[in-house]
Structure formats: C-alpha cells, structure tokens
Scaffold this motif. Sequence first.
Motif, PDB file in Angstrom:
ATOM      1  N   ALA A  43     -12.265  -4.128  -2.953  1.00  0.00           N
ATOM      2  CA  ALA A  43     -12.491  -3.058  -1.977  1.00  0.00           C
ATOM      3  C   ALA A  43     -11.617  -3.301  -0.757  1.00  0.00           C
ATOM      4  O   ALA A  43     -11.385  -4.449  -0.373  1.00  0.00           O
ATOM      5  CB  ALA A  43     -13.956  -3.021  -1.573  1.00  0.00           C
ATOM      6  N   CYS A  44     -11.134  -2.209  -0.172  1.00  0.00           N
ATOM      7  CA  CYS A  44     -10.295  -2.334   1.019  1.00  0.00           C
ATOM      8  C   CYS A  44     -10.469  -1.127   1.919  1.00  0.00           C
ATOM      9  O   CYS A  44     -10.943  -0.083   1.495  1.00  0.00           O
ATOM     10  CB  CYS A  44      -8.830  -2.504   0.640  1.00  0.00           C
ATOM     11  SG  CYS A  44      -8.100  -1.038  -0.115  1.00  0.00           S
ATOM     12  N   VAL A  45     -10.069  -1.309   3.170  1.00  0.00           N
ATOM     13  CA  VAL A  45     -10.056  -0.196   4.117  1.00  0.00           C
ATOM     14  C   VAL A  45      -8.803   0.631   3.898  1.00  0.00           C
ATOM     15  O   VAL A  45      -8.865   1.849   3.769  1.00  0.00           O
ATOM     16  CB  VAL A  45     -10.133  -0.714   5.571  1.00  0.00           C
ATOM     17  CG1 VAL A  45     -10.045   0.438   6.560  1.00  0.00           C
ATOM     18  CG2 VAL A  45     -11.417  -1.519   5.790  1.00  0.00           C
ATOM     19  N   HIS A  46      -7.659  -0.030   3.868  1.00  0.00           N
ATOM     20  CA  HIS A  46      -6.380   0.665   3.730  1.00  0.00           C
ATOM     21  C   HIS A  46      -5.731   0.308   2.392  1.00  0.00           C
ATOM     22  O   HIS A  46      -5.270  -0.807   2.207  1.00  0.00           O
ATOM     23  CB  HIS A  46      -5.428   0.283   4.868  1.00  0.00           C
ATOM     24  CG  HIS A  46      -6.041   0.384   6.217  1.00  0.00           C
ATOM     25  ND1 HIS A  46      -6.368   1.586   6.809  1.00  0.00           N
ATOM     26  CD2 HIS A  46      -6.417  -0.571   7.091  1.00  0.00           C
ATOM     27  CE1 HIS A  46      -6.903   1.360   7.989  1.00  0.00           C
ATOM     28  NE2 HIS A  46      -6.947   0.060   8.188  1.00  0.00           N
ATOM     29  N   GLY A  47      -5.727   1.245   1.480  1.00  0.00           N
ATOM     30  CA  GLY A  47      -5.111   1.015   0.176  1.00  0.00           C
ATOM     31  C   GLY A  47      -3.713   1.606   0.138  1.00  0.00           C
ATOM     32  O   GLY A  47      -3.546   2.815   0.043  1.00  0.00           O
ATOM     33  N   LEU A  48      -2.716   0.744   0.238  1.00  0.00           N
ATOM     34  CA  LEU A  48      -1.329   1.210   0.206  1.00  0.00           C
ATOM     35  C   LEU A  48      -0.823   1.348  -1.223  1.00  0.00           C
ATOM     36  O   LEU A  48      -0.092   2.276  -1.541  1.00  0.00           O
ATOM     37  CB  LEU A  48      -0.439   0.250   1.000  1.00  0.00           C
ATOM     38  CG  LEU A  48      -0.840   0.050   2.465  1.00  0.00           C
ATOM     39  CD1 LEU A  48       0.110  -0.916   3.139  1.00  0.00           C
ATOM     40  CD2 LEU A  48      -0.903   1.370   3.205  1.00  0.00           C
ATOM     41  N   PHE A  49      -1.159   0.393  -2.082  1.00  0.00           N
ATOM     42  CA  PHE A  49      -0.846   0.432  -3.509  1.00  0.00           C
ATOM     43  C   PHE A  49       0.628   0.740  -3.773  1.00  0.00           C
ATOM     44  O   PHE A  49       0.986   1.775  -4.339  1.00  0.00           O
ATOM     45  CB  PHE A  49      -1.756   1.413  -4.246  1.00  0.00           C
ATOM     46  CG  PHE A  49      -3.214   1.220  -3.921  1.00  0.00           C
ATOM     47  CD1 PHE A  49      -3.841   0.026  -4.224  1.00  0.00           C
ATOM     48  CD2 PHE A  49      -3.947   2.203  -3.280  1.00  0.00           C
ATOM     49  CE1 PHE A  49      -5.177  -0.179  -3.919  1.00  0.00           C
ATOM     50  CE2 PHE A  49      -5.285   2.018  -2.973  1.00  0.00           C
ATOM     51  CZ  PHE A  49      -5.893   0.822  -3.296  1.00  0.00           C
ATOM     52  N   VAL A  50       1.486  -0.172  -3.360  1.00  0.00           N
ATOM     53  CA  VAL A  50       2.929  -0.022  -3.538  1.00  0.00           C
ATOM     54  C   VAL A  50       3.432  -0.967  -4.630  1.00  0.00           C
ATOM     55  O   VAL A  50       2.741  -1.901  -5.036  1.00  0.00           O
ATOM     56  CB  VAL A  50       3.698  -0.288  -2.215  1.00  0.00           C
ATOM     57  CG1 VAL A  50       3.287   0.723  -1.157  1.00  0.00           C
ATOM     58  CG2 VAL A  50       3.490  -1.702  -1.722  1.00  0.00           C
ATOM     59  N   GLY A  51       4.650  -0.732  -5.073  1.00  0.00           N
ATOM     60  CA  GLY A  51       5.266  -1.607  -6.074  1.00  0.00           C
ATOM     61  C   GLY A  51       4.440  -1.674  -7.343  1.00  0.00           C
ATOM     62  O   GLY A  51       4.069  -0.646  -7.912  1.00  0.00           O
ATOM     63  N   ASN A  52       4.133  -2.883  -7.770  1.00  0.00           N
ATOM     64  CA  ASN A  52       3.381  -3.121  -9.016  1.00  0.00           C
ATOM     65  C   ASN A  52       1.876  -3.120  -8.817  1.00  0.00           C
ATOM     66  O   ASN A  52       1.143  -3.666  -9.642  1.00  0.00           O
ATOM     67  CB  ASN A  52       3.796  -4.464  -9.624  1.00  0.00           C
ATOM     68  CG  ASN A  52       5.217  -4.456 -10.113  1.00  0.00           C
ATOM     69  OD1 ASN A  52       5.729  -3.419 -10.515  1.00  0.00           O
ATOM     70  ND2 ASN A  52       5.874  -5.596 -10.060  1.00  0.00           N
ATOM     71  N   ALA A  53       1.400  -2.516  -7.741  1.00  0.00           N
ATOM     72  CA  ALA A  53      -0.025  -2.577  -7.421  1.00  0.00           C
ATOM     73  C   ALA A  53      -0.911  -2.109  -8.568  1.00  0.00           C
ATOM     74  O   ALA A  53      -1.880  -2.791  -8.924  1.00  0.00           O
ATOM     75  CB  ALA A  53      -0.326  -1.772  -6.164  1.00  0.00           C
ATOM     76  N   GLU A  54      -0.610  -0.971  -9.138  1.00  0.00           N
ATOM     77  CA  GLU A  54      -1.478  -0.446 -10.199  1.00  0.00           C
ATOM     78  C   GLU A  54      -1.554  -1.399 -11.385  1.00  0.00           C
ATOM     79  O   GLU A  54      -2.627  -1.634 -11.933  1.00  0.00           O
ATOM     80  CB  GLU A  54      -1.032   0.950 -10.631  1.00  0.00           C
ATOM     81  CG  GLU A  54      -1.184   2.003  -9.555  1.00  0.00           C
ATOM     82  CD  GLU A  54      -2.618   2.159  -9.040  1.00  0.00           C
ATOM     83  OE1 GLU A  54      -3.580   1.940  -9.800  1.00  0.00           O
ATOM     84  OE2 GLU A  54      -2.766   2.530  -7.862  1.00  0.00           O
ATOM     85  N   ALA A  55      -0.443  -1.977 -11.761  1.00  0.00           N
ATOM     86  CA  ALA A  55      -0.444  -2.950 -12.860  1.00  0.00           C
ATOM     87  C   ALA A  55      -1.232  -4.197 -12.473  1.00  0.00           C
ATOM     88  O   ALA A  55      -2.026  -4.708 -13.271  1.00  0.00           O
ATOM     89  CB  ALA A  55       0.986  -3.325 -13.236  1.00  0.00           C
ATOM     90  N   ASN A  56      -1.030  -4.686 -11.256  1.00  0.00           N
ATOM     91  CA  ASN A  56      -1.747  -5.882 -10.799  1.00  0.00           C
ATOM     92  C   ASN A  56      -3.249  -5.647 -10.743  1.00  0.00           C
ATOM     93  O   ASN A  56      -4.041  -6.530 -11.099  1.00  0.00           O
ATOM     94  CB  ASN A  56      -1.256  -6.309  -9.411  1.00  0.00           C
ATOM     95  CG  ASN A  56       0.131  -6.901  -9.445  1.00  0.00           C
ATOM     96  OD1 ASN A  56       0.581  -7.422 -10.462  1.00  0.00           O
ATOM     97  ND2 ASN A  56       0.833  -6.807  -8.322  1.00  0.00           N
TER      98      ASN A  56
END
Length: 90
Positions: A43-56
Amino acid sequence: MPKKLAVKGKTVAIVDDVISTGGTIATVTKELRSQGARRVIAACVHGLFVGNAEANLKACDDVIATDTVQSRHTKVSVAPEFAAAIRSLG
C-alpha cells in the motif's frame, strides 16, 4: 541482512509513501514469502508505477494506492481529507 519475522501463515501489509519502480517492494515480498507469509499486500500514498513496476509488483497479492496519482491500483480517495483541511482554514 533480512530480519527474521513471525509472518508464517499470515497476511502482511507493506506500507510506503511512494512506490516508484516497485523494486524494493518486490525484494521485501520475496523475503516475506521465504519466511512463510501467506499473502503480501503493498500500500502507498503516491503510486507512480514507472519502468518495470507492474512486473515487479506481480510478486504481491494486491497493491493499493490513493488517488493522488491515478493508476489501476487506485483504491482509496484522499479527497475527503483534503476537503476537511481546506475547510478548517476558514
């Protein structure tokens, strides 16, 4: 060195202010699973989800973010808190 935690068979929540690439979350999730965690939720306040985030973040069972940055993980609105803070200014 990873800490030994009493997580066997439990659901664990990892809470952070920002998730950017998800690399740290993925590393922690793998360690928690190696120690027997049943489920891991990030869980996070600010989800940027850049680069390989979805895979990670596939390492996690669920990812929850607020609407400070819209994403497919946005599940919590901070608008009521902001509205209350603005109203309190008079």
